[in-house]
Design a protein around this motif. Structure first.
Motif, PDB file in Angstrom:
ATOM      1  N   LEU A   1      -8.534  -6.716 -15.310  1.00 37.61           N
ATOM      2  CA  LEU A   1      -7.934  -7.531 -14.250  1.00 37.61           C
ATOM      3  C   LEU A   1      -8.220  -9.003 -14.479  1.00 37.61           C
ATOM      4  O   LEU A   1      -7.332  -9.847 -14.412  1.00 37.61           O
TER       5      LEU A   1
ATOM      6  N   ARG B   1      -2.349 -10.683  -2.225  1.00 44.24           N
ATOM      7  CA  ARG B   1      -1.759  -9.361  -2.047  1.00 44.24           C
ATOM      8  C   ARG B   1      -2.529  -8.316  -2.853  1.00 44.24           C
ATOM      9  O   ARG B   1      -2.811  -7.229  -2.374  1.00 44.24           O
ATOM     10  N   GLU B   2      -2.855  -8.734  -4.077  1.00 44.45           N
ATOM     11  CA  GLU B   2      -3.607  -7.828  -4.938  1.00 44.45           C
ATOM     12  C   GLU B   2      -4.971  -7.503  -4.317  1.00 44.45           C
ATOM     13  O   GLU B   2      -5.439  -6.361  -4.367  1.00 44.45           O
TER      14      GLU B   2
ATOM     15  N   ILE C   1      -4.407  -4.982  -1.666  1.00 44.01           N
ATOM     16  CA  ILE C   1      -4.216  -3.620  -2.192  1.00 44.01           C
ATOM     17  C   ILE C   1      -5.570  -3.009  -2.550  1.00 44.01           C
ATOM     18  O   ILE C   1      -5.894  -1.891  -2.169  1.00 44.01           O
TER      19      ILE C   1
ATOM     20  N   MET D   1      -2.679  -7.915   2.397  1.00 43.37           N
ATOM     21  CA  MET D   1      -1.648  -7.219   1.650  1.00 43.37           C
ATOM     22  C   MET D   1      -0.256  -7.665   2.073  1.00 43.37           C
ATOM     23  O   MET D   1       0.668  -7.691   1.278  1.00 43.37           O
TER      24      MET D   1
ATOM     25  N   PHE E   1       3.027   2.868   0.399  1.00 45.13           N
ATOM     26  CA  PHE E   1       3.658   1.799   1.173  1.00 45.13           C
ATOM     27  C   PHE E   1       5.122   1.641   0.780  1.00 45.13           C
ATOM     28  O   PHE E   1       5.533   2.021  -0.320  1.00 45.13           O
TER      29      PHE E   1
ATOM     30  N   ALA F   1       6.517  -1.144  -0.006  1.00 43.59           N
ATOM     31  CA  ALA F   1       6.651  -2.066  -1.141  1.00 43.59           C
ATOM     32  C   ALA F   1       5.814  -1.627  -2.348  1.00 43.59           C
ATOM     33  O   ALA F   1       5.412  -2.460  -3.155  1.00 43.59           O
TER      34      ALA F   1
ATOM     35  N   HIS G   1       3.187  -1.569  -3.726  1.00 44.25           N
ATOM     36  CA  HIS G   1       1.852  -2.177  -3.850  1.00 44.25           C
ATOM     37  C   HIS G   1       1.040  -1.626  -5.002  1.00 44.25           C
ATOM     38  O   HIS G   1      -0.112  -1.227  -4.839  1.00 44.25           O
ATOM     39  N   LEU G   2       1.655  -1.625  -6.174  1.00 43.12           N
ATOM     40  CA  LEU G   2       0.883  -1.305  -7.380  1.00 43.12           C
ATOM     41  C   LEU G   2       0.267  -2.605  -7.882  1.00 43.12           C
ATOM     42  O   LEU G   2       0.776  -3.689  -7.578  1.00 43.12           O
ATOM     43  N   ILE G   3      -0.814  -2.490  -8.667  1.00 44.42           N
ATOM     44  CA  ILE G   3      -1.424  -3.714  -9.203  1.00 44.42           C
ATOM     45  C   ILE G   3      -0.683  -4.082 -10.489  1.00 44.42           C
ATOM     46  O   ILE G   3      -0.665  -3.309 -11.452  1.00 44.42           O
TER      47      ILE G   3
END
Lengths: 417, 223
Positions: free
Chosen positions: A7, A314-315, A318, A415, B91, B93, B95-97
């Motif tokens: 990441l 957003r990440e 999540i 998110m 979800f 949308a 919401h995968l990374i």
């Protein structure tokens, strides 16, 4: 943990230009601090070159002949006492006599030091040889520095001003020596010259000097003090003694003992110590200037991390929804800012080596006429290592507040931003 | 066995005149293995209901028990652990990374729980959802339907007690939507999981074991 690294690195790659600019900020900060400290260290080494361990371990002791007190003068008894002192390695008496010396058209006033053969043996002779001890008169060894103090009576220019090749060679010459106190002339041979440019003494062997003085004196021996009644003491009174201690760390203690005994001392350590203090102040000032650049870099990292957090809100959301805990999120961002710091640190140190090696030192060599092996800027391994660790720490500190803010975000809000 | 129990759960946003009821005194239960569809207009409180059950939002009052645990009493840290072990989210949308591969995305909840992923089980789920040849792809290399299938796989990978799906077909055309929802329901049945599904689509809702209709934060119909 591999995913955390993935990441981090992918995110840094994705924000390429911003990452590069941030690293550049750290690099400049590190370069400025490392080069400035390096100049501080190099300058210190240059200045301290003239002081080897031996010269710092040497204490010059002078007595108080005016006191007319035997216990305040340097006598053979005193020498014996000192040589028995703790941590004292060697003691040499010095019998000094003030003279005018003429060699060809060169002349100077000087003090000739009569020292024991054992001391002469410690001198490194560059030209000529040690005194043979033959003949009635003492032979002289001239210090390489002392030669510079002669001047040409025709031109009134000092030897010091001449180029190395044009300096006169006194070795083998006969010098006209005038003991001006008693106006005694004598011709003595210069048998050798020492190697040390900082050696401003002229030496002769002590026993031959004593014999010479006795032979040429009346009731009172030339240069020897007299008691209140104007009579000489029935033993030799020396002007100075050179006391060598075993190690620099004992210098202060031995000096204190000698001072307490009522003797005056001179030692280069005091000079070196005060020089060190000045250099330390200079280094702190230089490092402080470098710090300013580094502070700017820290603000840069903070800014980058803050935008990184906003970009990835957003990440973060999540990850939080999926159950990433606060510590791990903090770790993720700190790892990233730490990596920025580390890359900046390593590059900064690398470039500093280049700048000092190819830039500063090359220029200094020309401008300051440094000899081979002398450098104005020196980066020791510990400075390089400290700079890199420091850059990493700064990265982590700079990243901490944005990271903590990110880690504390509420998952759903984050998110859906 | 009841896997979810809500007792007088209320969620209030804002204060005074700007006060809005997200949830108004909601009580309900969901049984193990049940598929529950939640329907209602926008702003009726469906998502809020899902969020408080999933532990990503906290109710203003009331009690929520999931898999025998009262989650309103958990702190942030315990809530994180609860989410990654007990809940699978899907979800609208996806919401995968974006920077991780499909496989890494699917294993994420397991990795976050510091466990070694059960590769066989992950492969089994990917095969079930038709993703085995997409393993190493990044999310943006997949179609919307494929991304949502990956999100479903992620929700299942951890064998959670409860799967929460918030309009999983909302961003898909009807063909892809139907395919995804069929896969989701089949998987849930196959693995004997419990599913709470928010949807606008009544056709989809009718496939569920039970439908709950919400209006203004209240459950007005339970059929």
């Amino acid at each position: 943990m591999a995913w955390i690294w993935r990441l981090c690195i992918t995110n840094m790659k994705n924000r390429g230009i911003r990452t590069i600019l941030t690293i550049l900020g750290v690099v400049i900060g590190v370069i400025s601090i490392v080069s400035l400290v390096a100049v501080g260290i190099g300058a210190k080494e240059l200045i301290m070159q003239g002081f080897d361990e031996d010269s710092i371990c040497k204490i010059e002791v002078t007595g108080m002949e005016e006191s007319h007190r035997r216990d305040k003068m340097i006598t053979d008894d005193f020498l014996e006492e000192i040589s028995g002192m703790e941590n004292v390695k060697e003691v040499y008496p010095v019998l000094g006599w003030d003279v005018e010396i003429e060699i060809d058209q060169y002349t100077t006033y000087a003090q000739v030091c009569g020292v024991p053969q054992t001391y002469l043996d410690t001198l490194v002779i560059k030209e000529g040889e040690y005194p043979s001890g033959n003949g009635l008169k003492p032979e002289l060894i001239i210090g390489a520095g002392a030669r510079n103090w002669f001047y040409d009576i025709k031109t009134w220019s000092a030897v010091e001003e001449l180029e190395e090749e044009k300096k006169p060679n006194f070795v083998g010459k006969r010098a006209k020596v005038t003991i001006y106190q008693d106006n005694i002339h004598s011709r003595m041979e210069i048998c050798g010259m020492t190697d040390n440019e900082y050696d401003y003494n002229i030496y002769c062997e002590l026993e031959s000097l004593k014999k010479y003085l006795k032979r040429n004196s009346g009731d009172n021996i030339i240069g020897q003090p007299t008691n209140k009644d104007g009579q000489r003491y029935n033993e030799w009174i020396y002007d100075k003694a050179y006391v060598y201690v075993e190690d620099t760390e004992y210098v202060d203690a031995v000096i204190e003992k000698l001072n307490n005994r009522g003797f005056q001392t001179y030692n280069e350590k005091e000079y070196v110590d005060s020089m060190n203090r000045i250099l330390q102040i200079a280094q702190v000032v230089l490092a402080g200037i470098g710090m300013i650049a580094l502070v700017v870099a820290v603000i840069g990292i903070s800014n980058t991390m803050m935008t990184a957090v906003y970009d990835r809100i957003r990440e973060i959301g999540i990850l939080k929804v999926l159950g990433c805990d606060t510590d791990e999120l903090l770790y993720l961002f700190l790892l990233e800012s730490g990596i920025l710091g580390a890359i900046g640190g390593v590059l900064g140190v690398g470039i500093s080596y280049l700048i000092t090696g190819l830039g500063v030192n090359k220029i200094a060599e020309k401008v300051m006429k440094l000899e081979a092996g002398e450098h104005l800027a020196v980066i020791p391994w510990w400075l390089a290592l400290a700079a890199i660790l420091f850059a990493i720490c700064l990265g982590v500190i700079a990243g901490y507040f944005p990271a903590r803010w990110a880690a504390k975000l509420r998952p759903i809000q984050a998110m859906n931003k | 066995m009841d896997i979810v129990t809500l007792e007088n759960v209320t969620k209030v946003y804002g204060e005074g005149d700007t006060r809005v009821w997200g949830l108004h005194d909601v009580s309900m239960t969901v049984k193990q293995g049940e598929v529950l569809a939640v329907v209602g207009a926008s702003g009726s409180g469906k998502s809020t209901l899902l969020n408080v059950i999933g532990g990503v939002d906290t109710p203003s009052s009331g009690k929520i028990v999931v898999d025998g645990k009262d989650i309103t009493k958990l702190n942030d840290e315990q809530m994180s652990v609860f989410r990654r072990r007990k809940i699978g989210f899907v979800f609208q949308a996806y919401h995968l990374i974006p920077v991780l591969s499909v496989e890494e995305n699917i294993m994420m909840p397991i990795l976050l729980d510091h466990r070694k992923p059960d590769k066989e089980y992950v492969d089994y789920i990917m095969e079930m959802l038709g993703l085995q040849d997409r393993k190493t792809h990044l999310p943006n290399q997949l179609s919307g339907g494929q991304q949502q299938r990956a999100a479903i796989a992620r929700a299942l990978a951890n064998r959670p007690a409860l799967i929460l799906a918030d309009e999983p077909t909302g961003a898909l055309d009807s063909k892809n939507g139907n395919e995804v929802i069929t896969l989701l329901q089949d998987s849930v049945k196959k693995l004997n999981q419990t599913l709470i599904l928010i949807t606008h689509n009544l056709d989809i809702a009718r496939e569920a074991d039970r439908i709950v209709r919400m209006v203004d934060g209240e459950i007005i119909e339970n059929m």
